[in-house]
Enzyme design. Structure first.
Site, PDB file in Angstrom:
ATOM      1  N   THR A  51       0.803  -1.211   0.000  1.00  0.00           N
ATOM      2  CA  THR A  51       0.000   0.000   0.000  1.00  0.00           C
ATOM      3  C   THR A  51       0.843   1.271   0.000  1.00  0.00           C
ATOM      4  O   THR A  51       1.951   1.292   0.558  1.00  0.00           O
ATOM      5  CB  THR A  51      -0.897   0.029   1.264  1.00  0.00           C
ATOM      6  OG1 THR A  51      -1.472   1.328   1.409  1.00  0.00           O
ATOM      7  CG2 THR A  51      -0.089  -0.245   2.526  1.00  0.00           C
ATOM      8  N   TYR A  64      -1.839   0.488   9.905  1.00  0.00           N
ATOM      9  CA  TYR A  64      -2.062  -0.217   8.633  1.00  0.00           C
ATOM     10  C   TYR A  64      -0.796  -0.177   7.778  1.00  0.00           C
ATOM     11  O   TYR A  64      -0.312  -1.200   7.310  1.00  0.00           O
ATOM     12  CB  TYR A  64      -3.241   0.434   7.892  1.00  0.00           C
ATOM     13  CG  TYR A  64      -3.421  -0.070   6.483  1.00  0.00           C
ATOM     14  CD1 TYR A  64      -3.705  -1.398   6.242  1.00  0.00           C
ATOM     15  CD2 TYR A  64      -3.302   0.807   5.389  1.00  0.00           C
ATOM     16  CE1 TYR A  64      -3.865  -1.867   4.936  1.00  0.00           C
ATOM     17  CE2 TYR A  64      -3.469   0.351   4.100  1.00  0.00           C
ATOM     18  CZ  TYR A  64      -3.745  -0.991   3.876  1.00  0.00           C
ATOM     19  OH  TYR A  64      -3.896  -1.446   2.595  1.00  0.00           O
TER      20      TYR A  64
END
Ligand code: UDP
Length: 338
Positions: free
Chosen positions: A127, A151
């Site tokens: 990501t 995250y």
């Protein structure tokens, strides 16, 4: 297992999270290119119906070593695409340990089991959150990684494990750092079915179809052209195709591992996205200015030079309205099934 892999020119690919949003599009892209596929998904966020009946499906966890070994054997797995994971930034801020468990600990088990079984290629769903709040206009792979939420950290740690395992010669890997993924299969075969979605385009389309009353704009005082957050929205099918190209590159050059950004290299603000949804739906969304969301950077735009050059990736759907149109069509289909 290695012998079986070498005999088969197109070994089976295990897609973890293949019943989820991006994973189900990767399964379609692999099948469209003639790759045998198997799916492992615990259906926590995915849907059994997202996986075609002719695809071997295993309902279970990525952290289940025995199950992994059984799948590797039964399906003669020669490569893994790892999508299964938790993906909501604010949730990661509220529940960091759950994110480290699902995204990092389970990835460790998967990587270790794959390396021990001699699976030679691994593609990882990473990501742009690994970059945090970058100080550059376009984020390249050389931009320093500095996550600002759990995250991003949970994914960066997995990238590091893969780098070290690849360096040790146990496999090669490709980490694809996604920017903002949206849209749906242009032929209507798949889309995002996530319940309680939080991602902007999905939320806006649900609002346009009357499933929500309004759309909140999280932050109107960012240092951007109109004060709202800017992101690089990439069509899920272009992203899925990039995975297939990455797989082919890993097989062609087994000594090489890759880390690549997946975006188009241009950004849209929240307001611009909502304008696009209004244009496509011929409607006016109710917009409500809200506070900034924890863990959100102001701007995230990819420099996609590396993926374009390395994989000869040529996106087909680099158009915000097309992305919105495809997402809308899928959402309408979901409504029919409601
Ligand atoms: N966003 C928003 N309203 C929403 C959902 C998202 O204003 O209902 C904003 C969010 O603050 C960010 C951008 O839209 O600036 C993209 O957020 P999303 O959750 O889609 O993806 P993220 O960038 O967090 O991965």
């Amino acid at each position: 297992m290695r012998t079986l892999i070498r005999k088969n020119p197109k070994p089976s690919v295990l897609v973890t999270g293949g019943a989820g949003y991006i994973g189900s599009h990767a399964v379609l892209a692999l099948k469209d290119s003639g790759w045998p596929v198997a799916v492992l998904d615990n259906l926590s966020a995915g849907f059994r119906s997202a996986v075609a009946d002719d695809v071997p499906f295993y309902n279970g966890n990525v952290g289940d070593k025995d199950l992994l070994l059984r799948i590797f054997e039964e399906q003669m797995i020669g490569a893994i695409m790892h999508f299964a994971g938790s993906v909501v930034v604010p949730h990661s801020v509220a529940n960091p340990l759950a994110y480290y468990h699902n995204n990092t600990v389970n990835a460790h088990i998967l990587i270790e089991t794959a390396a021990r079984a001699g699976i030679p290629h691994f593609i990882f769903s990473s990501t742009a959150a690994v970059y945090g709040s970058p100080l550059v206009d376009r984020v390249s792979e050389e931009t320093p990684c500095a996550p600002i939420n759990p995250y991003g950290w949970s994914k960066l740690m997995t990238e590091q494990m893969l780098k070290d395992v690849s360096f040790a010669g146990e496999m090669n890997h490709c980490a694809l750092r996604y920017f903002n993924v949206a849209g749906a299969d242009p032929d209507g075969r798949a889309g995002q079915s996530t319940v309680g979605a939080t991602h902007l385009i999905k939320v806006a389309i649900e609002a346009a179809l009357g499933k929500r009353d309004s759309v909140a704009i999280f932050g109107t005082d960012y240092d951007t052209s109109d004060g709202s957050g800017v992101r690089d929205y990439i069509h899920v099918t272009d992203l899925a195709v990039a995975h297939v190209l990455a797989l082919e590159a890993l097989i062609e050059q087994p000594e090489q591992s890759l880390t690549m950004n997946c975006g188009y290299g241009r950004g849209f603000s929240v307001l611009e996205v909502l304008d696009a949804v209004d244009r496509v739906t011929n409607n006016k969304l109710v917009r409500i200015a809200d506070d900034r969301r924890a863990g959100d950077p102001a701007t995230l735009i990819a420099d996609p030079t590396k993926i374009r050059e390395t994989l000869n990736w040529r996106p087909q759907f680099d158009n915000l309205e097309t992305i919105v149109r495809h997402a809308l069509r899928w959402e309408r289909k979901l409504c029919e099934n409601c």
